[in-house]
Design an enzyme around this catalytic site. Structure first.
Site, PDB file in Angstrom:
ATOM      1  N   GLU A  49      69.909 102.371  56.648  1.00  0.00           N
ATOM      2  CA  GLU A  49      69.735 102.713  55.240  1.00  0.00           C
ATOM      3  C   GLU A  49      70.446 101.743  54.300  1.00  0.00           C
ATOM      4  O   GLU A  49      70.477 101.964  53.086  1.00  0.00           O
ATOM      5  CB  GLU A  49      70.245 104.137  54.995  1.00  0.00           C
ATOM      6  CG  GLU A  49      69.617 105.200  55.874  1.00  0.00           C
ATOM      7  CD  GLU A  49      68.126 105.340  55.677  1.00  0.00           C
ATOM      8  OE1 GLU A  49      67.609 104.970  54.595  1.00  0.00           O
ATOM      9  OE2 GLU A  49      67.452 105.818  56.626  1.00  0.00           O
ATOM     10  N   GLY A 131      57.408 100.661  50.489  1.00  0.00           N
ATOM     11  CA  GLY A 131      56.917 100.100  51.733  1.00  0.00           C
ATOM     12  C   GLY A 131      56.089 101.045  52.579  1.00  0.00           C
ATOM     13  O   GLY A 131      55.485 100.619  53.570  1.00  0.00           O
ATOM     14  N   HIS A 176      59.712 114.450  53.304  1.00  0.00           N
ATOM     15  CA  HIS A 176      60.719 113.835  52.423  1.00  0.00           C
ATOM     16  C   HIS A 176      61.256 114.888  51.440  1.00  0.00           C
ATOM     17  O   HIS A 176      61.158 114.740  50.222  1.00  0.00           O
ATOM     18  CB  HIS A 176      60.080 112.674  51.645  1.00  0.00           C
ATOM     19  CG  HIS A 176      61.036 111.607  51.237  1.00  0.00           C
ATOM     20  ND1 HIS A 176      61.444 110.605  52.076  1.00  0.00           N
ATOM     21  CD2 HIS A 176      61.677 111.376  50.065  1.00  0.00           C
ATOM     22  CE1 HIS A 176      62.277 109.808  51.440  1.00  0.00           C
ATOM     23  NE2 HIS A 176      62.448 110.251  50.226  1.00  0.00           N
ATOM     24  N   ASP A 180      67.486 112.109  48.386  1.00  0.00           N
ATOM     25  CA  ASP A 180      68.151 111.035  49.125  1.00  0.00           C
ATOM     26  C   ASP A 180      68.630 111.607  50.453  1.00  0.00           C
ATOM     27  O   ASP A 180      68.791 112.824  50.596  1.00  0.00           O
ATOM     28  CB  ASP A 180      69.343 110.507  48.309  1.00  0.00           C
ATOM     29  CG  ASP A 180      69.985 109.274  48.909  1.00  0.00           C
ATOM     30  OD1 ASP A 180      69.306 108.574  49.697  1.00  0.00           O
ATOM     31  OD2 ASP A 180      71.158 108.993  48.595  1.00  0.00           O
ATOM     32  N   GLY A 181      68.847 110.739  51.436  1.00  0.00           N
ATOM     33  CA  GLY A 181      69.418 111.174  52.706  1.00  0.00           C
ATOM     34  C   GLY A 181      68.412 111.703  53.712  1.00  0.00           C
ATOM     35  O   GLY A 181      68.810 112.280  54.733  1.00  0.00           O
ATOM     36  N   GLY A 183      66.328 110.006  55.732  1.00  0.00           N
ATOM     37  CA  GLY A 183      66.337 109.280  56.989  1.00  0.00           C
ATOM     38  C   GLY A 183      67.469 109.721  57.895  1.00  0.00           C
ATOM     39  O   GLY A 183      67.267 109.999  59.080  1.00  0.00           O
ATOM     40  N   ARG A 187      67.080 111.738  61.453  1.00  0.00           N
ATOM     41  CA  ARG A 187      67.576 111.264  62.744  1.00  0.00           C
ATOM     42  C   ARG A 187      68.566 112.256  63.364  1.00  0.00           C
ATOM     43  O   ARG A 187      68.680 112.361  64.591  1.00  0.00           O
ATOM     44  CB  ARG A 187      68.198 109.875  62.580  1.00  0.00           C
ATOM     45  CG  ARG A 187      67.125 108.803  62.318  1.00  0.00           C
ATOM     46  CD  ARG A 187      67.681 107.401  62.265  1.00  0.00           C
ATOM     47  NE  ARG A 187      68.494 107.136  61.092  1.00  0.00           N
ATOM     48  CZ  ARG A 187      68.010 106.797  59.886  1.00  0.00           C
ATOM     49  NH1 ARG A 187      66.696 106.699  59.692  1.00  0.00           N
ATOM     50  NH2 ARG A 187      68.822 106.541  58.876  1.00  0.00           N
ATOM     51  N   TYR A 212      60.749 100.588  63.814  1.00  0.00           N
ATOM     52  CA  TYR A 212      60.919 102.021  63.535  1.00  0.00           C
ATOM     53  C   TYR A 212      60.131 102.429  62.295  1.00  0.00           C
ATOM     54  O   TYR A 212      59.360 103.404  62.312  1.00  0.00           O
ATOM     55  CB  TYR A 212      62.410 102.287  63.366  1.00  0.00           C
ATOM     56  CG  TYR A 212      62.821 103.605  62.767  1.00  0.00           C
ATOM     57  CD1 TYR A 212      62.477 104.821  63.353  1.00  0.00           C
ATOM     58  CD2 TYR A 212      63.621 103.637  61.620  1.00  0.00           C
ATOM     59  CE1 TYR A 212      62.902 106.026  62.810  1.00  0.00           C
ATOM     60  CE2 TYR A 212      64.066 104.828  61.081  1.00  0.00           C
ATOM     61  CZ  TYR A 212      63.696 106.018  61.666  1.00  0.00           C
ATOM     62  OH  TYR A 212      64.127 107.205  61.128  1.00  0.00           O
ATOM     63  N   TYR A 213      60.272 101.669  61.212  1.00  0.00           N
ATOM     64  CA  TYR A 213      59.539 101.984  59.994  1.00  0.00           C
ATOM     65  C   TYR A 213      58.031 101.851  60.206  1.00  0.00           C
ATOM     66  O   TYR A 213      57.242 102.674  59.707  1.00  0.00           O
ATOM     67  CB  TYR A 213      59.979 101.072  58.851  1.00  0.00           C
ATOM     68  CG  TYR A 213      61.312 101.424  58.231  1.00  0.00           C
ATOM     69  CD1 TYR A 213      61.818 102.718  58.291  1.00  0.00           C
ATOM     70  CD2 TYR A 213      62.066 100.461  57.564  1.00  0.00           C
ATOM     71  CE1 TYR A 213      63.035 103.037  57.716  1.00  0.00           C
ATOM     72  CE2 TYR A 213      63.291 100.778  56.982  1.00  0.00           C
ATOM     73  CZ  TYR A 213      63.770 102.074  57.065  1.00  0.00           C
ATOM     74  OH  TYR A 213      64.978 102.397  56.494  1.00  0.00           O
TER      75      TYR A 213
END
Length: 262
Positions: A49, A131, A176, A180-181, A183, A187, A212-213
């Protein structure tokens, strides 16, 4: 699922069986492995990140030492992630079922003292992900989407644990639900599912960030979880090999699979 991924999962099953047969593991060995994997998991998840702490700097921050030239946020991201892992270990030890409340708690720990207003709170605005090929659902649908995620999870026990963990992570990231946070929280959910059934935590490495992305993007766009499952499986295999080698046991390789080199 590709033949290569299926072969890797077969190797993982064999290594997991070897590890389970060796239990109970020596106390000091378990403690040292846990410390190693907690450090690496924290470092890599934060580095993905954009956190600039090195592995060694992350270690000293977790020991309570301030690193000069690094922001307060980067320090907090390290200590918060450690606390979130401890929470995952706690809910795994208690054999608690996955709930939205737990996910909110995880996120609260991830953003503790970083963004207290948003910590543990579903987003109240729409966002786009730079992205990515997909747009997260409208914020008005987040609560329903998260309820749907928990419902899916409750009906997905027939999946291989590694595939289930990869899908749980991906489906969460697609929603999502937080500003924020996402990702880091995703995991942690991935590892909750793995640790719940006795696997060591899987570390998605900073150097695999692009793959990964890309794998997440493919899954979110097409619903094909093959690539992300392969990447997670490679991460699980690496952790199993670490455990078995420390115990002096011979792991099944699985190196014939391209996924294992990720």
């Amino acid at each position: 699922m590709s033949n290569q991924t299926a072969a890797l999962l077969t190797a993982i099953d064999a290594n997991k069986a070897t590890l389970d047969a060796a239990r109970p593991l020596p106390t000091h060995t378990v403690a040292s492995l846990r410390e190693k994997l907690m450090l690496e998991l924290t470092y890599h998840s934060n580095a993905i990140e954009g956190n600039t702490l090195t592995l060694r700097e992350t270690k000293v921050v977790l020991e309570g030492i301030t690193v000069g030239g690094k922001s307060l946020r980067e320090h907090l991201e390290a200590t918060n992630h450690r606390d979130a892992i401890l929470y995952v270990e706690e809910i795994v030890a208690k054999r608690e079922a996955l709930t939205e409340w737990q996910i909110r708690n995880l996120h609260s720990l991830v953003l503790k003292s970083i963004d207290s207003e948003q910590a543990g709170r579903y987003r109240q605005e729409n966002v786009v992900i730079a992205g990515a090929s997909t747009t997260p659902p409208d914020f008005m649908h987040v609560a329903a989407e998260m309820a749907g995620l928990i419902d899916w999870y409750g009906h997905s026990a027939d999946l291989h644990p590694v595939a289930r963990a990869a899908q749980l992570h991906t489906r969460f990231v697609k929603i999502h639900p937080f500003i924020d946070g996402n990702g880091r929280t995703g995991r942690l959910l991935l590892n909750f599912e793995l640790m719940r059934v006795g696997y060591p935590p899987a570390i998605i490495r900073k150097e695999d960030r692009l793959a990964y992305y890309d794998a997440l993007d493919v899954a979110c766009v097409s619903g094909d979880y093959g690539e992300i499952t392969a990447l997670v499986a490679a991460s699980v295999q690496r952790s199993l090999v670490v455990y078995l080698e420390v115990l002096g046991l011979r792991p099944v390789d699985g190196a014939d699979s391209p996924a294992s080199s990720l």
